[in-house]
Design a protein around this motif. Structure first.
Motif, short mmCIF file in Angstrom:
data_model
loop_
_atom_site.label_atom_id
_atom_site.label_comp_id
_atom_site.label_asym_id
_atom_site.label_seq_id
_atom_site.Cartn_x
_atom_site.Cartn_y
_atom_site.Cartn_z
N MET A 1 52.23 54.77 -44.33
CA MET A 1 52.33 55.88 -45.52
C MET A 1 51.02 55.78 -46.49
N SER A 2 50.47 56.68 -46.70
CA SER A 2 49.15 56.64 -47.41
C SER A 2 49.68 56.06 -48.87
N ILE A 3 48.57 55.17 -49.38
CA ILE A 3 48.70 54.48 -50.57
C ILE A 3 48.83 55.32 -51.73
N LEU A 4 48.14 56.57 -51.48
CA LEU A 4 48.47 57.67 -52.48
C LEU A 4 50.08 58.15 -52.76
N LEU A 5 50.80 57.92 -51.58
CA LEU A 5 52.31 58.25 -51.81
C LEU A 5 52.81 57.04 -52.35
N SER A 6 52.33 55.72 -51.96
CA SER A 6 53.42 54.62 -52.15
C SER A 6 52.72 53.57 -53.38
N VAL A 8 49.14 52.07 -54.51
CA VAL A 8 48.18 50.89 -54.26
C VAL A 8 48.36 50.01 -55.54
N VAL A 9 48.53 48.65 -55.29
CA VAL A 9 48.34 47.54 -56.42
C VAL A 9 47.26 46.76 -56.07
N LEU A 10 46.26 46.62 -56.65
CA LEU A 10 45.39 45.76 -56.51
C LEU A 10 45.86 44.50 -57.25
N GLY A 129 60.17 51.11 -55.57
CA GLY A 129 59.55 50.34 -54.92
C GLY A 129 58.16 49.86 -55.67
N ASN A 130 57.68 50.55 -56.40
CA ASN A 130 56.13 50.36 -57.05
C ASN A 130 56.30 49.28 -58.23
N GLN A 149 48.02 54.27 -63.50
CA GLN A 149 47.93 55.18 -62.26
C GLN A 149 46.53 54.54 -61.30
N ALA A 150 46.79 54.48 -59.90
CA ALA A 150 45.73 54.14 -59.18
C ALA A 150 44.60 55.11 -59.25
N ALA A 151 43.30 55.15 -59.35
CA ALA A 151 42.23 56.06 -59.55
C ALA A 151 41.32 56.07 -58.48
N GLY A 152 41.07 57.53 -58.23
CA GLY A 152 39.58 57.33 -57.32
C GLY A 152 39.70 57.17 -55.98
#
Length: 248
Positions: A1-6, A8-10, A129-130, A149-152
């Motif tokens: 699944m795309s991280i844009l949907l799930s 991402v958490v750095l 789940g985020n 929100q994850a960006a870029g």
């Protein structure tokens, strides 16, 4: 699944753990060497990689401007952190999964490297789940809780960008000082933007090198990508994408 949907958490490097299962058996994806380019006294050194990128963009399905960013980040980190051995295909694999190389939902990359319209992940509010991550600056401005929100194109969360973000277009002597010690941090004026593909690719490479050490080894590569997103499935996804680029 795309991280844009799930989403991402750095995560911070400390205690990042190790991938498990079949991800442990992966070898680092290959990558051809990037042509040498001038880093000192160059107005926009990514321009020097335009011919290299044009020759590969069509068969790889990657925008020329994105390839220039991945190549430049690789060259800079090879110079400033020679023990890292980051391959451009790893950056390309991550950007493919995170944002389709800055093209998610019709976004495009300008000549200056800006991705427009900007790309944002889901609000990290602890649902579905985020992780639950509050954006303190946005919360202060709004006077109410605002979730990060994850960006870029490389999907950085705000706190991680503050630690690892860097402007790719600052003079090389300054850039070298920022990158050479392998540690996070920079001045506010050198932070750059997560929405600029040059800045984001360099910051992603910086994070990966700090997380994995020698990315030419399977262990180093796996550790670095697992630190980027704590998911064995993610590690396998990036490995597949990067390996496919390396084989073309």
């Amino acid at each position: 699944m795309s991280i844009l949907l799930s989403a991402v958490v750095l995560v911070p490097i400390a205690g990042c753990g190790q991938p498990s299962g079949d991800a442990q058996n992966m070898t680092a994806p290959g990558a051809e060497e990037i042509p040498a380019i001038a880093l000192v006294a160059a107005d926009r050194p990514t321009d020097a990689l335009q011919d290299w990128a044009i020759k590969r963009a069509g068969k790889l399905g990657i925008p020329v401007r994105a390839l220039q960013a991945y190549g430049y980040a690789t060259v800079v980190l090879a110079k400033t952190q020679p023990d890292c051995h980051l391959g451009w295909t790893t950056l390309a694999g991550i950007a493919r999964v995170e944002s389709d190389h800055g093209r998610h939902r019709g976004a495009k990359i300008t000549g200056e490297g800006q991705v427009r319209p900007v790309i944002r992940g889901v609000a990290l509010d602890g649902t579905n789940g985020n992780a639950r991550i509050i954006d303190p600056e946005a919360t202060h401005r709004a006077g109410k809780t605002v979730y990060a929100q994850a960006a870029g194109p490389f999907q950085f969360i705000p706190d991680t960008w503050k630690r690892w973000g860097v402007r790719a277009d600052i003079d090389y002597q300054t850039l070298e000082k920022i990158l050479a010690n392998g540690k996070p941090g920079t001045s506010k004026g050198s932070l750059g933007s997560a929405d600029n593909i040059d800045d984001a690719a360099l910051a992603a490479g910086r994070y990966l090198c700090a997380s994995g050490g020698d990315l030419s080894t399977g262990r180093g590569w796996r550790t670095a990508v697992f630190a980027y997103n704590h998911s064995d499935a993610y590690v396998r996804q990036i490995h597949a994408a990067a390996s496919a680029y390396a084989s073309k």
